[in-house]
Design a protein around this motif. Structure first.
Motif, PDB file in Angstrom:
ATOM      1  N   GLU A  10       0.846  -1.190   0.000  1.00 34.40           N
ATOM      2  CA  GLU A  10       0.000   0.000   0.000  1.00 34.40           C
ATOM      3  C   GLU A  10       0.881   1.240   0.000  1.00 34.40           C
ATOM      4  OE1 GLU A  10      -3.421   1.989   2.876  1.00 34.40           O
ATOM      5  OE2 GLU A  10      -2.491   0.097   3.425  1.00 34.40           O
ATOM      6  N   HIS A  11       0.629   2.163  -0.902  1.00 37.92           N
ATOM      7  CA  HIS A  11       1.393   3.412  -0.969  1.00 37.92           C
ATOM      8  C   HIS A  11       0.767   4.422  -0.015  1.00 37.92           C
ATOM      9  CE1 HIS A  11       2.875   7.225  -2.601  1.00 37.92           C
ATOM     10  NE2 HIS A  11       3.938   6.500  -2.914  1.00 37.92           N
ATOM     11  N   LEU A  12       1.587   5.012   0.861  1.00 36.76           N
ATOM     12  CA  LEU A  12       1.083   5.940   1.862  1.00 36.76           C
ATOM     13  C   LEU A  12       1.244   7.408   1.461  1.00 36.76           C
ATOM     14  CD1 LEU A  12       2.314   4.182   5.113  1.00 36.76           C
ATOM     15  CD2 LEU A  12       0.107   3.993   3.966  1.00 36.76           C
ATOM     16  N   GLY A  13       1.791   7.654   0.285  1.00 35.71           N
ATOM     17  CA  GLY A  13       1.971   9.024  -0.167  1.00 35.71           C
ATOM     18  C   GLY A  13       3.076   9.720   0.601  1.00 35.71           C
ATOM     19  N   GLY A  14       3.166  11.025   0.417  1.00 34.05           N
ATOM     20  CA  GLY A  14       4.177  11.819   1.112  1.00 34.05           C
ATOM     21  C   GLY A  14       5.541  11.701   0.479  1.00 34.05           C
ATOM     22  N   THR A  15       6.402  12.657   0.801  1.00 33.82           N
ATOM     23  CA  THR A  15       7.791  12.634   0.354  1.00 33.82           C
ATOM     24  C   THR A  15       8.669  12.757   1.587  1.00 33.82           C
ATOM     25  OG1 THR A  15       7.167  13.684  -1.727  1.00 33.82           O
ATOM     26  CG2 THR A  15       9.496  13.730  -1.134  1.00 33.82           C
ATOM     27  N   ILE A  16       9.288  11.675   1.948  1.00 35.72           N
ATOM     28  CA  ILE A  16      10.137  11.587   3.130  1.00 35.72           C
ATOM     29  C   ILE A  16      11.527  11.179   2.666  1.00 35.72           C
ATOM     30  CG2 ILE A  16      10.526  10.321   5.292  1.00 35.72           C
ATOM     31  CD1 ILE A  16       8.019  12.105   5.366  1.00 35.72           C
ATOM     32  N   TYR A  17      12.553  11.801   3.246  1.00 29.39           N
ATOM     33  CA  TYR A  17      13.896  11.314   2.957  1.00 29.39           C
ATOM     34  C   TYR A  17      14.568  10.889   4.249  1.00 29.39           C
ATOM     35  CZ  TYR A  17      15.763  16.027   3.997  1.00 29.39           C
ATOM     36  OH  TYR A  17      16.099  17.211   4.581  1.00 29.39           O
ATOM     37  N   GLY A  18      15.529   9.998   4.130  1.00 26.41           N
ATOM     38  CA  GLY A  18      16.119   9.380   5.308  1.00 26.41           C
ATOM     39  C   GLY A  18      15.272   8.202   5.737  1.00 26.41           C
ATOM     40  N   ASP A  19      15.548   7.723   6.926  1.00 27.19           N
ATOM     41  CA  ASP A  19      14.833   6.563   7.464  1.00 27.19           C
ATOM     42  C   ASP A  19      13.550   6.982   8.177  1.00 27.19           C
ATOM     43  OD1 ASP A  19      16.819   4.862   6.563  1.00 27.19           O
ATOM     44  OD2 ASP A  19      17.929   4.935   8.455  1.00 27.19           O
ATOM     45  N   LEU A  20      12.501   6.192   8.033  1.00 31.25           N
ATOM     46  CA  LEU A  20      11.274   6.380   8.806  1.00 31.25           C
ATOM     47  C   LEU A  20      11.467   5.826  10.209  1.00 31.25           C
ATOM     48  CD1 LEU A  20       8.396   5.262   6.420  1.00 31.25           C
ATOM     49  CD2 LEU A  20       8.676   7.519   7.436  1.00 31.25           C
ATOM     50  N   ALA A  21      10.837   6.455  11.188  1.00 29.51           N
ATOM     51  CA  ALA A  21      10.740   5.892  12.538  1.00 29.51           C
ATOM     52  C   ALA A  21       9.320   5.360  12.681  1.00 29.51           C
ATOM     53  CB  ALA A  21      11.021   6.960  13.580  1.00 29.51           C
ATOM     54  N   ALA A  22       9.188   4.140  13.165  1.00 28.94           N
ATOM     55  CA  ALA A  22       7.875   3.525  13.375  1.00 28.94           C
ATOM     56  C   ALA A  22       7.770   3.107  14.836  1.00 28.94           C
ATOM     57  CB  ALA A  22       7.697   2.314  12.468  1.00 28.94           C
ATOM     58  N   VAL A  23       6.620   3.391  15.443  1.00 28.97           N
ATOM     59  CA  VAL A  23       6.419   3.054  16.843  1.00 28.97           C
ATOM     60  C   VAL A  23       4.944   2.729  17.054  1.00 28.97           C
ATOM     61  CG1 VAL A  23       6.066   5.442  17.587  1.00 28.97           C
ATOM     62  CG2 VAL A  23       6.966   3.785  19.213  1.00 28.97           C
ATOM     63  N   SER A  24       4.668   1.874  18.037  1.00 29.76           N
ATOM     64  CA  SER A  24       3.292   1.508  18.368  1.00 29.76           C
ATOM     65  C   SER A  24       3.075   1.685  19.863  1.00 29.76           C
ATOM     66  CB  SER A  24       3.028   0.052  17.982  1.00 29.76           C
ATOM     67  OG  SER A  24       1.720  -0.319  18.366  1.00 29.76           O
ATOM     68  N   TRP A  25       1.981   2.340  20.240  1.00 29.79           N
ATOM     69  CA  TRP A  25       1.686   2.516  21.664  1.00 29.79           C
ATOM     70  C   TRP A  25       0.506   1.671  22.128  1.00 29.79           C
ATOM     71  CZ3 TRP A  25      -3.129   4.586  21.924  1.00 29.79           C
ATOM     72  CH2 TRP A  25      -3.511   5.554  20.993  1.00 29.79           C
ATOM     73  N   SER A  26      -0.123   0.916  21.236  1.00 28.10           N
ATOM     74  CA  SER A  26      -1.169  -0.021  21.640  1.00 28.10           C
ATOM     75  C   SER A  26      -1.469  -0.961  20.481  1.00 28.10           C
ATOM     76  CB  SER A  26      -2.449   0.725  22.053  1.00 28.10           C
ATOM     77  OG  SER A  26      -3.094   1.267  20.927  1.00 28.10           O
ATOM     78  N   ALA A  27      -2.298  -1.955  20.751  1.00 26.75           N
ATOM     79  CA  ALA A  27      -2.693  -2.890  19.695  1.00 26.75           C
ATOM     80  C   ALA A  27      -3.363  -2.119  18.562  1.00 26.75           C
ATOM     81  CB  ALA A  27      -3.650  -3.936  20.250  1.00 26.75           C
ATOM     82  N   HIS A  28      -3.021  -2.439  17.358  1.00 25.21           N
ATOM     83  CA  HIS A  28      -3.593  -1.856  16.141  1.00 25.21           C
ATOM     84  C   HIS A  28      -3.247  -0.378  15.945  1.00 25.21           C
ATOM     85  CE1 HIS A  28      -5.732  -5.598  15.881  1.00 25.21           C
ATOM     86  NE2 HIS A  28      -6.268  -5.371  17.056  1.00 25.21           N
ATOM     87  N   ARG A  29      -2.252   0.147  16.649  1.00 29.17           N
ATOM     88  CA  ARG A  29      -1.858   1.547  16.488  1.00 29.17           C
ATOM     89  C   ARG A  29      -0.412   1.595  16.016  1.00 29.17           C
ATOM     90  NH1 ARG A  29      -3.741   7.028  16.599  1.00 29.17           N
ATOM     91  NH2 ARG A  29      -1.799   8.175  16.398  1.00 29.17           N
ATOM     92  N   ILE A  30      -0.178   2.313  14.908  1.00 31.52           N
ATOM     93  CA  ILE A  30       1.166   2.515  14.379  1.00 31.52           C
ATOM     94  C   ILE A  30       1.321   3.999  14.077  1.00 31.52           C
ATOM     95  CG2 ILE A  30       2.807   1.989  12.539  1.00 31.52           C
ATOM     96  CD1 ILE A  30       1.174  -0.602  12.051  1.00 31.52           C
ATOM     97  N   ASP A  31       2.429   4.572  14.495  1.00 33.90           N
ATOM     98  CA  ASP A  31       2.766   5.957  14.171  1.00 33.90           C
ATOM     99  C   ASP A  31       4.078   5.960  13.408  1.00 33.90           C
ATOM    100  OD1 ASP A  31       0.959   8.089  15.829  1.00 33.90           O
ATOM    101  OD2 ASP A  31       1.084   6.168  16.868  1.00 33.90           O
ATOM    102  N   LEU A  32       4.103   6.693  12.284  1.00 31.41           N
ATOM    103  CA  LEU A  32       5.290   6.838  11.448  1.00 31.41           C
ATOM    104  C   LEU A  32       5.762   8.284  11.499  1.00 31.41           C
ATOM    105  CD1 LEU A  32       4.140   4.956   8.223  1.00 31.41           C
ATOM    106  CD2 LEU A  32       5.532   4.052  10.099  1.00 31.41           C
ATOM    107  N   PHE A  33       7.077   8.471  11.505  1.00 33.94           N
ATOM    108  CA  PHE A  33       7.671   9.799  11.524  1.00 33.94           C
ATOM    109  C   PHE A  33       8.823   9.836  10.526  1.00 33.94           C
ATOM    110  CE2 PHE A  33       5.930   8.798  15.631  1.00 33.94           C
ATOM    111  CZ  PHE A  33       5.126   9.894  15.885  1.00 33.94           C
ATOM    112  N   GLY A  34       8.891  10.920   9.770  1.00 32.58           N
ATOM    113  CA  GLY A  34       9.967  11.061   8.804  1.00 32.58           C
ATOM    114  C   GLY A  34      10.282  12.512   8.556  1.00 32.58           C
ATOM    115  N   LEU A  35      11.423  12.725   7.965  1.00 35.36           N
ATOM    116  CA  LEU A  35      11.903  14.064   7.642  1.00 35.36           C
ATOM    117  C   LEU A  35      11.421  14.450   6.254  1.00 35.36           C
ATOM    118  CD1 LEU A  35      13.677  16.411   8.608  1.00 35.36           C
ATOM    119  CD2 LEU A  35      15.597  15.264   7.530  1.00 35.36           C
ATOM    120  N   GLY A  36      10.684  15.555   6.182  1.00 39.82           N
ATOM    121  CA  GLY A  36      10.177  16.040   4.907  1.00 39.82           C
ATOM    122  C   GLY A  36      11.189  16.911   4.183  1.00 39.82           C
TER     123      GLY A  36
END
Length: 173
Positions: A10-36
């Motif tokens: 699945e394509h999530l769109g956006g333009t990020i460079y460098g590595d993504l950070a992925a973290v989950s704080w509960s079941a079925h929850r994912i947060d992604l962070f990247g440098l635009g």
């Protein structure tokens, strides 16, 4: 994104460079962070049913973002700012704190790990290539709001940190 049983990614769109950070704080929850491309932190999340759109969290960042969760609905982000100091932004359950400096002089991207509730440990490579450490103890930064411990060593690249149990930290470089 891709998961076992998926027939395509699945394509999530956006333009990020460098590595993504992925973290989950509960079941079925994912947060992604990247440098635009604007040197701001960009955030997207999965709520168990669908992806939210990319949201700018601002900041003037160089390099990769490090993310950790130490409890349900709690996220902490760390990044190197354009002035080479380390910046922190925290999700407090209903809003972001905004980026603020916690000092240090970083070469490369900071890494954060948590070994328990309200406990954060941040590591950076300093300009002398030594490893530096700062800890959050639930109500304050240790050794001080802007101070860092010099752990020594010679790091030639970013540090990786992990906790395998409470009060246990391993760092690699």
């Amino acid at each position: 994104t891709w998961y076992p049983g998926a027939t395509e990614s699945e394509h999530l769109g956006g333009t990020i460079y460098g590595d993504l950070a992925a973290v989950s704080w509960s079941a079925h929850r994912i947060d992604l962070f990247g440098l635009g491309l604007d040197n701001a932190c960009w955030h997207q999340w999965w709520n168990g049913k669908k992806w939210g759109g990319w949201q700018s969290l601002g900041g003037r960042i160089i390099g990769d973002i490090s993310a950790v969760s130490w409890a349900t609905n709690k996220l902490d982000l760390f990044a190197r700012g354009m002035d080479n100091t380390v910046y922190h932004n925290a999700w407090k359950g209903n809003e972001w704190s905004g980026w603020y400096s916690i000092g240090g002089t970083a070469v490369g991207s900071p890494k954060v790990v948590s070994w328990g509730p309200q406990r954060l440990d941040v590591f950076i490579r300093g300009p002398d290539n030594a490893v530096y450490h700062k800890g959050w103890y639930g109500s304050h930064w240790h050794p001080s709001p802007f101070g860092w411990y010099n752990l020594g060593g010679v790091a030639l690249d970013d540090i990786q940190a992990v906790s395998s149990r409470p009060r246990r930290l391993d760092i690699f470089t």
